[in-house]
Scaffold this motif. Structure first.
Motif, PDB file in Angstrom:
ATOM      1  N   ASN A 167      -9.954   6.888  -7.046  1.00  0.00           N
ATOM      2  CA  ASN A 167     -10.195   6.897  -5.605  1.00  0.00           C
ATOM      3  C   ASN A 167      -8.936   7.355  -4.894  1.00  0.00           C
ATOM      4  N   VAL A 168      -9.087   8.337  -4.030  1.00  0.00           N
ATOM      5  CA  VAL A 168      -7.988   8.851  -3.219  1.00  0.00           C
ATOM      6  C   VAL A 168      -8.342   8.536  -1.775  1.00  0.00           C
ATOM      7  N   PHE A 169      -7.403   7.953  -1.037  1.00  0.00           N
ATOM      8  CA  PHE A 169      -7.683   7.599   0.338  1.00  0.00           C
ATOM      9  C   PHE A 169      -6.481   7.927   1.217  1.00  0.00           C
ATOM     10  N   ASN A 170      -6.761   8.097   2.522  1.00  0.00           N
ATOM     11  CA  ASN A 170      -5.680   8.418   3.461  1.00  0.00           C
ATOM     12  C   ASN A 170      -5.296   7.165   4.253  1.00  0.00           C
ATOM     13  N   LEU A 171      -4.464   7.338   5.252  1.00  0.00           N
ATOM     14  CA  LEU A 171      -3.989   6.198   6.040  1.00  0.00           C
ATOM     15  C   LEU A 171      -5.108   5.497   6.804  1.00  0.00           C
ATOM     16  N   ASN A 172      -6.193   6.204   7.067  1.00  0.00           N
ATOM     17  CA  ASN A 172      -7.365   5.593   7.701  1.00  0.00           C
ATOM     18  C   ASN A 172      -8.266   4.897   6.696  1.00  0.00           C
ATOM     19  N   GLU A 173      -7.854   4.925   5.423  1.00  0.00           N
ATOM     20  CA  GLU A 173      -8.598   4.350   4.302  1.00  0.00           C
ATOM     21  C   GLU A 173      -9.896   5.091   4.035  1.00  0.00           C
ATOM     22  N   LYS A 174      -9.964   6.347   4.480  1.00  0.00           N
ATOM     23  CA  LYS A 174     -11.139   7.174   4.182  1.00  0.00           C
ATOM     24  C   LYS A 174     -10.929   7.823   2.833  1.00  0.00           C
ATOM     25  N   LYS A 175     -11.987   7.799   2.047  1.00  0.00           N
ATOM     26  CA  LYS A 175     -11.907   8.366   0.692  1.00  0.00           C
ATOM     27  C   LYS A 175     -12.409   9.785   0.682  1.00  0.00           C
TER      28      LYS A 175
ATOM     29  N   THR B 139       7.298  -0.876  -5.134  1.00  0.00           N
ATOM     30  CA  THR B 139       7.789  -2.077  -4.458  1.00  0.00           C
ATOM     31  C   THR B 139       7.783  -1.887  -2.952  1.00  0.00           C
ATOM     32  N   LEU B 140       7.788  -3.003  -2.255  1.00  0.00           N
ATOM     33  CA  LEU B 140       7.866  -2.966  -0.795  1.00  0.00           C
ATOM     34  C   LEU B 140       9.256  -2.506  -0.368  1.00  0.00           C
ATOM     35  N   LYS B 141       9.287  -1.703   0.653  1.00  0.00           N
ATOM     36  CA  LYS B 141      10.542  -1.243   1.245  1.00  0.00           C
ATOM     37  C   LYS B 141      10.611  -1.770   2.677  1.00  0.00           C
ATOM     38  N   ALA B 142      11.816  -1.860   3.190  1.00  0.00           N
ATOM     39  CA  ALA B 142      11.995  -2.251   4.584  1.00  0.00           C
ATOM     40  C   ALA B 142      11.358  -1.195   5.482  1.00  0.00           C
TER      41      ALA B 142
ATOM     42  N   ASN C  62       0.156  -1.576  -5.184  1.00  0.00           N
ATOM     43  CA  ASN C  62      -0.821  -2.530  -4.645  1.00  0.00           C
ATOM     44  C   ASN C  62      -1.043  -2.314  -3.152  1.00  0.00           C
ATOM     45  N   ARG C  63      -1.922  -3.093  -2.623  1.00  0.00           N
ATOM     46  CA  ARG C  63      -2.309  -3.014  -1.217  1.00  0.00           C
ATOM     47  C   ARG C  63      -1.133  -3.296  -0.276  1.00  0.00           C
ATOM     48  N   ASN C  64      -0.224  -4.183  -0.654  1.00  0.00           N
ATOM     49  CA  ASN C  64       0.921  -4.502   0.203  1.00  0.00           C
ATOM     50  C   ASN C  64       1.808  -3.281   0.436  1.00  0.00           C
ATOM     51  N   VAL C  65       1.995  -2.477  -0.584  1.00  0.00           N
ATOM     52  CA  VAL C  65       2.800  -1.257  -0.432  1.00  0.00           C
ATOM     53  C   VAL C  65       2.097  -0.302   0.533  1.00  0.00           C
ATOM     54  N   PHE C  66       0.782  -0.148   0.362  1.00  0.00           N
ATOM     55  CA  PHE C  66       0.008   0.702   1.270  1.00  0.00           C
ATOM     56  C   PHE C  66       0.117   0.204   2.712  1.00  0.00           C
ATOM     57  N   ASP C  67      -0.071  -1.097   2.910  1.00  0.00           N
ATOM     58  CA  ASP C  67      -0.014  -1.657   4.265  1.00  0.00           C
ATOM     59  C   ASP C  67       1.345  -1.467   4.911  1.00  0.00           C
ATOM     60  N   SER C  68       2.418  -1.567   4.133  1.00  0.00           N
ATOM     61  CA  SER C  68       3.758  -1.394   4.717  1.00  0.00           C
ATOM     62  C   SER C  68       3.963   0.036   5.196  1.00  0.00           C
ATOM     63  N   ILE C  69       3.474   1.008   4.454  1.00  0.00           N
ATOM     64  CA  ILE C  69       3.568   2.412   4.879  1.00  0.00           C
ATOM     65  C   ILE C  69       2.668   2.631   6.089  1.00  0.00           C
ATOM     66  N   ARG C  70       1.477   2.110   6.022  1.00  0.00           N
ATOM     67  CA  ARG C  70       0.506   2.249   7.112  1.00  0.00           C
ATOM     68  C   ARG C  70       1.019   1.640   8.417  1.00  0.00           C
ATOM     69  N   ASN C  71       1.675   0.490   8.336  1.00  0.00           N
ATOM     70  CA  ASN C  71       2.201  -0.174   9.527  1.00  0.00           C
ATOM     71  C   ASN C  71       3.304   0.628  10.195  1.00  0.00           C
TER      72      ASN C  71
ATOM     73  N   MET D 200      -4.070   4.125  -6.114  1.00  0.00           N
ATOM     74  CA  MET D 200      -3.541   2.914  -6.740  1.00  0.00           C
ATOM     75  C   MET D 200      -3.169   3.225  -8.193  1.00  0.00           C
ATOM     76  N   LEU D 201      -2.005   2.770  -8.615  1.00  0.00           N
ATOM     77  CA  LEU D 201      -1.515   3.058  -9.964  1.00  0.00           C
ATOM     78  C   LEU D 201      -2.481   2.591 -11.037  1.00  0.00           C
ATOM     79  N   ASP D 202      -3.018   1.386 -10.914  1.00  0.00           N
ATOM     80  CA  ASP D 202      -3.927   0.899 -11.952  1.00  0.00           C
ATOM     81  C   ASP D 202      -5.209   1.723 -12.013  1.00  0.00           C
ATOM     82  N   ASP D 203      -5.676   2.225 -10.880  1.00  0.00           N
ATOM     83  CA  ASP D 203      -6.849   3.099 -10.850  1.00  0.00           C
ATOM     84  C   ASP D 203      -6.537   4.428 -11.536  1.00  0.00           C
TER      85      ASP D 203
END
Length: 185
Positions: free
Chosen positions: A177-185, A104-107, A133-142, A165-168
């Motif tokens: 697929n494993v990726f870092n904060l730069n979205e590099k795999k 889930t998204l966190k503050a 999902n992508r929203n959780v990733f984006d919140s950490i990345r931001n 990603m959990l579903d992956d």
């Protein structure tokens, strides 16, 4: 030795050890934590996190290069009480790693506090984040200063945060697929 609790959602039941079940495990030296499940403390929100964490554990532990799996409860009681706990610690190819399951998204301030605490965990060479999902990733990345229109200058600890990603993971196991904060795999 095992009892059930109706949840009124899916899953409709959860199973747990009774005091007799705990006594049985303890008599055989198989009990790793001293506290027992308490029905009055059950929360469905934590149930989903626990189920995802158990599923991830089963996937990781089946891999021949994963060893010494310690979930958060064991870490809290047996190993470290003074530093930020991850959901699990394990060795992967002999490298000590942490695991976080974020569904889930966190503050942003909560994410920032957790990341600051993790920064002091130098013995964790990599931290695998299993995210819904992508929203959780984006919140950490931001929190790290990334935004859709800019590339952040990497801090010294960002490269060891790895995301799956959990579903992956459910579909492809550790061939995900494993990726870092730069979205590099």
């Amino acid at each position: 030795m095992i009892s059930e609790l109706k949840t009124h959602v899916i899953p409709s039941k959860v199973y747990f050890l009774t005091p007799l079940g705990y006594d049985y495990l303890e008599s055989r030296g198989l009990l790793r934590v001293p506290d027992h499940f308490n029905q009055s403390n059950f929360r469905i929100a934590t149930c989903f996190h626990t189920l995802a964490g158990l599923e991830v554990r089963l996937i990781f532990e089946k891999h021949k290069l994963v060893s010494d799996w310690n979930p958060e409860r064991v870490l809290n009681y047996a190993i470290r009480k003074d530093s930020r706990m991850v959901d699990a610690e394990f060795n992967f190819c002999g490298i000590h790693c942490g695991l976080e399951v974020e569904l889930t998204l966190k503050a942003p301030r909560v994410i920032e506090e957790n990341l600051k605490k993790l920064k002091g965990r130098n013995e964790l060479k990599n931290i695998f984040w299993i995210i819904r999902n992508r929203n959780v990733f984006d919140s950490i990345r931001n929190v790290y200063g990334f935004s859709p229109n800019q590339t952040a200058i990497l801090n010294d600890d960002q490269e060891h945060h790895l995301f799956i990603m959990l579903d992956d993971l459910q579909k492809n196991r550790l061939d995900s697929n494993v990726f870092n904060l730069n979205e590099k795999k």
